[in-house]
Design a protein around this motif. Structure first.
Motif, PDB file in Angstrom:
ATOM      1  N   MET A  32       0.824  -1.204   0.000  1.00  0.00           N
ATOM      2  CA  MET A  32       0.000   0.000   0.000  1.00  0.00           C
ATOM      3  C   MET A  32       0.863   1.260   0.000  1.00  0.00           C
ATOM      4  O   MET A  32       0.555   2.238  -0.701  1.00  0.00           O
ATOM      5  N   ALA A  33       1.945   1.246   0.764  1.00  0.00           N
ATOM      6  CA  ALA A  33       2.833   2.412   0.796  1.00  0.00           C
ATOM      7  C   ALA A  33       3.389   2.704  -0.592  1.00  0.00           C
ATOM      8  O   ALA A  33       3.475   3.865  -1.010  1.00  0.00           O
ATOM      9  N   GLU A  34       3.750   1.660  -1.320  1.00  0.00           N
ATOM     10  CA  GLU A  34       4.250   1.846  -2.689  1.00  0.00           C
ATOM     11  C   GLU A  34       3.163   2.435  -3.585  1.00  0.00           C
ATOM     12  O   GLU A  34       3.434   3.319  -4.412  1.00  0.00           O
TER      13      GLU A  34
ATOM     14  N   ILE B 282      -0.781  13.752   5.649  1.00  0.00           N
ATOM     15  CA  ILE B 282      -1.324  12.964   6.754  1.00  0.00           C
ATOM     16  C   ILE B 282      -1.996  11.704   6.215  1.00  0.00           C
ATOM     17  O   ILE B 282      -2.682  11.750   5.190  1.00  0.00           O
ATOM     18  N   ILE B 283      -1.822  10.600   6.938  1.00  0.00           N
ATOM     19  CA  ILE B 283      -2.575   9.376   6.694  1.00  0.00           C
ATOM     20  C   ILE B 283      -3.643   9.276   7.782  1.00  0.00           C
ATOM     21  O   ILE B 283      -3.357   9.477   8.963  1.00  0.00           O
ATOM     22  N   ALA B 284      -4.863   8.948   7.382  1.00  0.00           N
ATOM     23  CA  ALA B 284      -5.969   8.864   8.340  1.00  0.00           C
ATOM     24  C   ALA B 284      -6.511   7.448   8.418  1.00  0.00           C
ATOM     25  O   ALA B 284      -6.788   6.824   7.390  1.00  0.00           O
ATOM     26  N   GLY B 285      -6.671   6.953   9.649  1.00  0.00           N
ATOM     27  CA  GLY B 285      -7.341   5.680   9.885  1.00  0.00           C
ATOM     28  C   GLY B 285      -8.757   5.912  10.356  1.00  0.00           C
ATOM     29  O   GLY B 285      -9.161   7.046  10.655  1.00  0.00           O
ATOM     30  N   ILE B 286      -9.525   4.837  10.416  1.00  0.00           N
ATOM     31  CA  ILE B 286     -10.913   4.891  10.866  1.00  0.00           C
ATOM     32  C   ILE B 286     -11.059   3.894  12.004  1.00  0.00           C
ATOM     33  O   ILE B 286     -10.696   2.722  11.867  1.00  0.00           O
ATOM     34  N   GLU B 287     -11.585   4.359  13.136  1.00  0.00           N
ATOM     35  CA  GLU B 287     -11.791   3.479  14.278  1.00  0.00           C
ATOM     36  C   GLU B 287     -12.732   2.327  13.887  1.00  0.00           C
ATOM     37  O   GLU B 287     -13.778   2.555  13.298  1.00  0.00           O
TER      38      GLU B 287
ATOM     39  N   ALA C  33      -3.393   2.098   8.937  1.00  0.00           N
ATOM     40  CA  ALA C  33      -3.022   3.496   8.720  1.00  0.00           C
ATOM     41  C   ALA C  33      -1.753   3.852   9.478  1.00  0.00           C
ATOM     42  O   ALA C  33      -0.897   4.589   8.970  1.00  0.00           O
ATOM     43  N   SER C  34      -1.613   3.332  10.690  1.00  0.00           N
ATOM     44  CA  SER C  34      -0.431   3.632  11.506  1.00  0.00           C
ATOM     45  C   SER C  34       0.849   3.180  10.819  1.00  0.00           C
ATOM     46  O   SER C  34       1.827   3.936  10.727  1.00  0.00           O
ATOM     47  N   MET C  35       0.855   1.943  10.340  1.00  0.00           N
ATOM     48  CA  MET C  35       2.066   1.406   9.728  1.00  0.00           C
ATOM     49  C   MET C  35       2.335   2.006   8.355  1.00  0.00           C
ATOM     50  O   MET C  35       3.492   2.199   7.975  1.00  0.00           O
ATOM     51  N   ILE C  36       1.279   2.312   7.614  1.00  0.00           N
ATOM     52  CA  ILE C  36       1.464   2.967   6.318  1.00  0.00           C
ATOM     53  C   ILE C  36       2.032   4.366   6.510  1.00  0.00           C
ATOM     54  O   ILE C  36       2.941   4.795   5.780  1.00  0.00           O
ATOM     55  N   ALA C  37       1.518   5.096   7.507  1.00  0.00           N
ATOM     56  CA  ALA C  37       2.066   6.419   7.821  1.00  0.00           C
ATOM     57  C   ALA C  37       3.540   6.314   8.190  1.00  0.00           C
ATOM     58  O   ALA C  37       4.373   7.119   7.744  1.00  0.00           O
ATOM     59  N   TYR C  38       3.884   5.331   9.016  1.00  0.00           N
ATOM     60  CA  TYR C  38       5.281   5.116   9.419  1.00  0.00           C
ATOM     61  C   TYR C  38       6.144   4.829   8.197  1.00  0.00           C
ATOM     62  O   TYR C  38       7.234   5.396   8.037  1.00  0.00           O
TER      63      TYR C  38
ATOM     64  N   LYS D 203       4.916   9.878   7.262  1.00  0.00           N
ATOM     65  CA  LYS D 203       3.859  10.886   7.318  1.00  0.00           C
ATOM     66  C   LYS D 203       3.201  10.860   8.698  1.00  0.00           C
ATOM     67  O   LYS D 203       3.318   9.899   9.448  1.00  0.00           O
ATOM     68  N   GLY D 204       2.496  11.939   8.998  1.00  0.00           N
ATOM     69  CA  GLY D 204       1.740  11.986  10.239  1.00  0.00           C
ATOM     70  C   GLY D 204       0.505  11.111  10.173  1.00  0.00           C
ATOM     71  O   GLY D 204       0.073  10.686   9.092  1.00  0.00           O
ATOM     72  N   LEU D 205      -0.086  10.862  11.347  1.00  0.00           N
ATOM     73  CA  LEU D 205      -1.261  10.008  11.458  1.00  0.00           C
ATOM     74  C   LEU D 205      -2.359  10.719  12.236  1.00  0.00           C
ATOM     75  O   LEU D 205      -2.093  11.359  13.258  1.00  0.00           O
ATOM     76  N   VAL D 206      -3.583  10.596  11.752  1.00  0.00           N
ATOM     77  CA  VAL D 206      -4.766  10.952  12.533  1.00  0.00           C
ATOM     78  C   VAL D 206      -5.735   9.783  12.407  1.00  0.00           C
ATOM     79  O   VAL D 206      -5.580   8.920  11.546  1.00  0.00           O
ATOM     80  N   TYR D 207      -6.738   9.758  13.286  1.00  0.00           N
ATOM     81  CA  TYR D 207      -7.782   8.760  13.086  1.00  0.00           C
ATOM     82  C   TYR D 207      -9.144   9.351  13.426  1.00  0.00           C
ATOM     83  O   TYR D 207      -9.264  10.263  14.230  1.00  0.00           O
ATOM     84  N   VAL D 208     -10.154   8.792  12.761  1.00  0.00           N
ATOM     85  CA  VAL D 208     -11.520   9.271  12.911  1.00  0.00           C
ATOM     86  C   VAL D 208     -12.272   8.336  13.848  1.00  0.00           C
ATOM     87  O   VAL D 208     -12.325   7.124  13.622  1.00  0.00           O
ATOM     88  N   ARG D 209     -12.845   8.915  14.904  1.00  0.00           N
ATOM     89  CA  ARG D 209     -13.623   8.127  15.857  1.00  0.00           C
ATOM     90  C   ARG D 209     -14.986   7.748  15.265  1.00  0.00           C
ATOM     91  O   ARG D 209     -15.494   8.427  14.362  1.00  0.00           O
TER      92      ARG D 209
END
Length: 203
Positions: free
Chosen positions: A52-54, A63-68, A75-80, A84-90
């Motif tokens: 996915m990162a590729e 920013i990469i965003a994950g979804i709870e 999203a965490s590992m792809i951001a790493y 890139k930074g990480l946020v997530y949506v509750r």
């Protein structure tokens, strides 16, 4: 595209299963894709993250965003991997503290890619897109590992968002048939199901 080795591994660990399953959306399905199992297997997890990162490496994102909750580990590992930074949506706004729906330092105008593991109707991703936009983020794309081909990508695109998908479920199923792991009859029943579901979602 997910490589053939990854598809075999996902099938081998039970992340791709066949039977009768009820999805979060309430839809009954003859197959189930549970990529949460993959995060327990480091070799599979790492290779999927790298794939996915590729696929996303050419995008100009902040920013990469994950979804709870299911997509946060992805999203965490792809951001790493992308640095890139990480946020997530509750799922819901928390009732204490800052009462935010999007967690992390999302600032006005930041370019965001929303990650989910599997897309069915697209509703979870669309909800996340709206939440991020509501806090000033600029969603430039969404990305999923597997598209169940039940109208989700089309729904997301109607929001004006491009979607990256590493595999369609029919590609996965055709590969498993060719390897002799599932029958032609099962494949045909799944294709009939997908055709029926597409007809339902288009009306």
């Amino acid at each position: 595209m997910l490589d053939e080795g990854l598809i075999l591994d996902l099938y081998g660990i039970g992340a791709i299963r066949f039977g009768r399953f009820r999805l979060t959306s309430g839809i009954e399905s003859p197959f189930y894709i549970d990529l949460r199992l993959a995060i327990t297997y480091p070799s599979v997890y790492k290779r999927m993250v790298k794939s996915m990162a590729e696929a996303l490496s050419g995008l100009n994102t902040d920013i990469i965003a994950g979804i709870e909750t299911a997509s946060i580990p992805w999203a965490s590992m792809i951001a790493y991997e992308l640095n890139k930074g990480l946020v997530y949506v509750r799922k819901e706004t928390k009732e204490h503290g800052t009462a935010k729906l999007v967690e992390g330092d999302l600032r006005q105008g930041m370019r965001v890619v929303v990650i989910d593991d599997v897309v069915t109707t697209g509703s979870s991703i669309i909800r996340a897109i709206k939440a991020i936009r509501g806090q000033g983020g600029d969603v430039i794309a969404a990305a999923v590992f597997i598209d169940r081909e039940q109208g989700g990508l089309e729904a997301i695109r109607r929001e004006g968002i491009n979607v990256v998908s590493l595999a369609r479920v029919t590609e996965v199923i055709d590969f498993l048939v060719n390897r002799g792991l599932i029958s032609d009859d099962l494949r045909n029943s799944i294709i009939d199901y997908l055709v029926k579901m597409r007809g339902t979602t288009s009306t």
